[in-house]
Design a protein around this motif. Structure first.
Motif, mmCIF file in Angstrom:
data_model
loop_
_atom_site.group_PDB
_atom_site.id
_atom_site.type_symbol
_atom_site.label_atom_id
_atom_site.label_comp_id
_atom_site.label_asym_id
_atom_site.label_seq_id
_atom_site.Cartn_x
_atom_site.Cartn_y
_atom_site.Cartn_z
ATOM 1 N N MET A 289 0.851 -1.197 0.000
ATOM 2 C CA MET A 289 0.000 0.000 0.000
ATOM 3 C C MET A 289 0.880 1.238 0.000
ATOM 4 S SD MET A 289 -1.540 -0.104 3.886
ATOM 5 C CE MET A 289 -0.555 -0.678 5.290
ATOM 6 N N SER A 290 0.527 2.177 -0.855
ATOM 7 C CA SER A 290 1.183 3.481 -0.887
ATOM 8 C C SER A 290 0.413 4.391 0.057
ATOM 9 C CB SER A 290 1.170 4.044 -2.312
ATOM 10 O OG SER A 290 1.517 5.416 -2.315
ATOM 11 N N TYR A 305 -3.091 4.262 -3.081
ATOM 12 C CA TYR A 305 -3.551 3.084 -3.810
ATOM 13 C C TYR A 305 -2.971 1.831 -3.160
ATOM 14 C CZ TYR A 305 1.147 3.172 -5.864
ATOM 15 O OH TYR A 305 2.505 3.182 -6.033
ATOM 16 N N GLY A 306 -3.547 0.687 -3.501
ATOM 17 C CA GLY A 306 -2.945 -0.605 -3.208
ATOM 18 C C GLY A 306 -2.389 -1.169 -4.494
ATOM 19 N N GLY A 307 -1.176 -1.710 -4.462
ATOM 20 C CA GLY A 307 -0.525 -2.150 -5.689
ATOM 21 C C GLY A 307 0.155 -3.494 -5.546
ATOM 22 N N ASP A 321 4.547 -2.660 -10.468
ATOM 23 C CA ASP A 321 3.864 -2.648 -11.753
ATOM 24 C C ASP A 321 3.023 -1.383 -11.867
ATOM 25 O OD1 ASP A 321 1.367 -3.428 -13.570
ATOM 26 O OD2 ASP A 321 3.071 -4.691 -14.116
ATOM 27 N N PRO A 322 3.150 -0.624 -12.969
ATOM 28 C CA PRO A 322 2.432 0.646 -13.065
ATOM 29 C C PRO A 322 0.929 0.495 -13.296
ATOM 30 C CG PRO A 322 3.610 0.208 -15.102
ATOM 31 C CD PRO A 322 4.019 -0.864 -14.129
ATOM 32 N N TYR A 323 0.472 -0.713 -13.646
ATOM 33 C CA TYR A 323 -0.950 -0.905 -13.938
ATOM 34 C C TYR A 323 -1.666 -1.738 -12.873
ATOM 35 C CZ TYR A 323 0.274 0.957 -18.485
ATOM 36 O OH TYR A 323 0.727 1.780 -19.495
ATOM 37 N N ALA A 324 -0.944 -2.603 -12.188
ATOM 38 C CA ALA A 324 -1.557 -3.459 -11.171
ATOM 39 C C ALA A 324 -1.708 -2.668 -9.877
ATOM 40 C CB ALA A 324 -0.726 -4.721 -10.948
ATOM 41 N N GLN A 336 -7.179 -1.856 -0.646
ATOM 42 C CA GLN A 336 -6.022 -1.025 -0.332
ATOM 43 C C GLN A 336 -5.020 -1.809 0.504
ATOM 44 O OE1 GLN A 336 -5.853 2.308 -1.720
ATOM 45 N NE2 GLN A 336 -7.410 1.104 -2.799
ATOM 46 N N VAL A 337 -5.517 -2.630 1.406
ATOM 47 C CA VAL A 337 -4.704 -3.543 2.214
ATOM 48 C C VAL A 337 -5.146 -4.946 1.820
ATOM 49 C CG1 VAL A 337 -4.003 -4.223 4.526
ATOM 50 C CG2 VAL A 337 -4.678 -1.847 4.073
#
Length: 489
Positions: A289-290, A305-307, A321-324, A336-337
């Protein structure tokens, strides 16, 4: 990094944990911090002091003084790609880097300390209002859009509530006087979480959150040499004496490396914290998570976001990953978590909104499409459905409140297990189900805040058995990670 408030009574989210009273005489778990000391070769050294939990009244209180600041969003921070391999001494009592880790600075006590009061540190802290980055990065081509179908998925009957007994504290895993002597070997004085997944058939990866080295002063992650996340690896299967780290990812001698960079700018991106991990073939995945800012309400935060990040060199270097990613729209978005679990042909993603107050949603994706957000299906009432125009909705499989999700599939019993922090019960709890969408059993308390007043976490060790459940627990007052054991009858 987070803020603390004093509670007069009741159950209060406290910093990163839960505070309930101060009477440690009411016990659910029986701590035995010296358990691992009787086993030669895995530490701590016989000469080390027995680890003790910090008192609720801290020795040092750090007070942030927040002031507004206007800045330009700097864009994605560069990743630290430097790596240094290091061989640890065979004798765990040998400090591999005394010139780095044995440096102690002593300052004469101030008046408050002479009077027996906590040391007070005032730290100015900017709260940023960002202007857009004038040179946003160019993204690579994204994955082809997927069009998953709607598929029916009924719930299974609920399982009985797990019967929990014989809960004990096995060992302190991080920090000074821990079984891994992380303060001496990797300059890890304080850290939290301890998220585990099977990174290879004979190996476990353990991810940690915000970490500090020199000048560490709990409660919370206060100190210098701040790293947003770390990764260790372990191969020992005898968990009765703790999880023994074989190595950590390092960028210098005796220095654990940050894996996922963060801007470290409050109200832009203050940190990036792992939430789960898994391996598919030779690729490691880590959800994270950011975090935009820690809110003024203790134990809550606001994410960007969550990534998902991935590594193709066994955890040494990671790519976000810039899209996930799942954007936090209006601060209420789910996933998010997340806790991501591969099983069969799918990877299941359990998720909650930012903070610890939301319910648990569920999604799934084919194993070969993990990084394609359009390929995910979300469980809604009685079916798996795709997102509609990018809008994600999921029916909760577990009602609020839930925090620090940990989910695993017990292949021997063919049962799903979920552990999390229940802030309503002020405890770590466990549930079980015959299917990922449930119905999930009622929750059973594993560790209560009545004994560990500032506990959080509850991440299950993948090598737990049906009866013996091992899990990590963090406490805000100690700001370190402990291995716990519970018997499930």
């Amino acid at each position: 990094m987070a803020k603390r408030l004093v509670a007069a009574a009741g159950a209060v989210i406290f910093g990163a944990g839960v505070l309930v009273g101060v009477d440690r005489s009411v016990a659910v778990a029986d701590p035995d911090p010296a358990a691992a000391a009787s086993v030669p070769g895995i530490g701590p050294c016989r000469t080390d002091a027995k680890p003790e939990h910090e008192a609720l009244v801290p020795k040092t209180v750090e007070v942030p003084v927040v002031y507004p600041a206007v800045t330009v969003d700097p864009g994605p921070p560069p990743e630290n790609t430097k790596r240094v391999k290091m061989e640890l001494p065979s004798d765990p009592c040998v400090n591999p880097c005394p010139e780095l880790t044995d440096q102690q600075t002593t300052t004469p006590p101030d008046l408050a300390q002479q009077l027996g009061l906590p040391k007070l540190i005032i730290r100015p802290q900017p709260f940023n209002f960002a202007l857009p980055n004038p040179n946003p990065p160019t993204l690579p081509p994204g994955p082809d859009p997927a069009h998953p179908p709607v598929e029916q998925a009924a719930q299974t009957p609920p399982r009985p509530t797990p019967q929990v007994s014989d809960v004990t504290e096995v060992a302190k895993l991080t920090g000074a006087n821990s079984v891994n002597r992380t303060d001496k070997r990797w300059q890890v004085q304080g850290t939290d979480l301890g998220i585990m997944w099977q990174s290879a058939p004979d190996e476990i990866a353990i991810a940690f959150g915000d970490t500090v080295g020199r000048d560490f002063h709990p409660p919370g992650g206060m100190g210098e040499d701040w790293r947003s996340n770390l990764l260790a690896f372990s191969k020992n299967r005898d968990l009765s004496n703790g999880v023994v780290f074989d190595h950590m990812v390092t960028d210098d001698r005796c220095h654990a490396s940050e894996l996922l960079s963060s801007k470290k700018l409050d109200n832009i991106e203050i940190t990036t914290i792992p939430t789960s991990g898994f391996a598919l073939g030779d690729r490691q995945y880590m959800s994270y998570m950011s975090i935009r800012t820690w809110n003024s309400i203790p134990g809550t935060w606001y994410t960007n976001y969550g990534g998902i990040a991935y590594s193709d060199d066994h955890g040494e270097h990671w790519t976000k990953d810039p899209y996930a990613k799942w954007e936090n729209i209006f601060g209420v978005s789910n996933f998010q978590v997340t806790a991501m679990v591969p099983q069969g042909d799918w990877v299941y993603m359990f998720g909650i909104p930012n903070t610890r107050l939301g319910g648990v949603g569920l999604a799934r994706v084919p194993k070969d499409q993990v990084l394609n957000p359009t390929a995910y299906q979300y469980w809604q009432t009685d079916a798996w459905v795709p997102a509609v125009n990018g809008l994600v909705t999921a029916t909760p499989v577990v009602d609020a409140p839930a925090g620090e999700l940990s989910v695993r599939y017990d292949a021997d019993r063919k049962v799903w297990q979920m552990s999390y922090l229940d802030t309503a019960k002020a405890a770590l709890v466990v549930r079980e189900s015959d299917s990922p969408q449930g119905a999930w059993s009622d929750s059973a308390v594993t560790v209560s805040a009545l004994q560990y007043p500032e506990l959080y976490g509850g991440f299950i060790h993948p090598w737990s058995t049906g009866k013996d459940m091992y899990f990590t627990m963090s406490t805000w007052s100690d700001y370190n990670v402990y291995l716990m054991h519970a018997t499930l009858n």
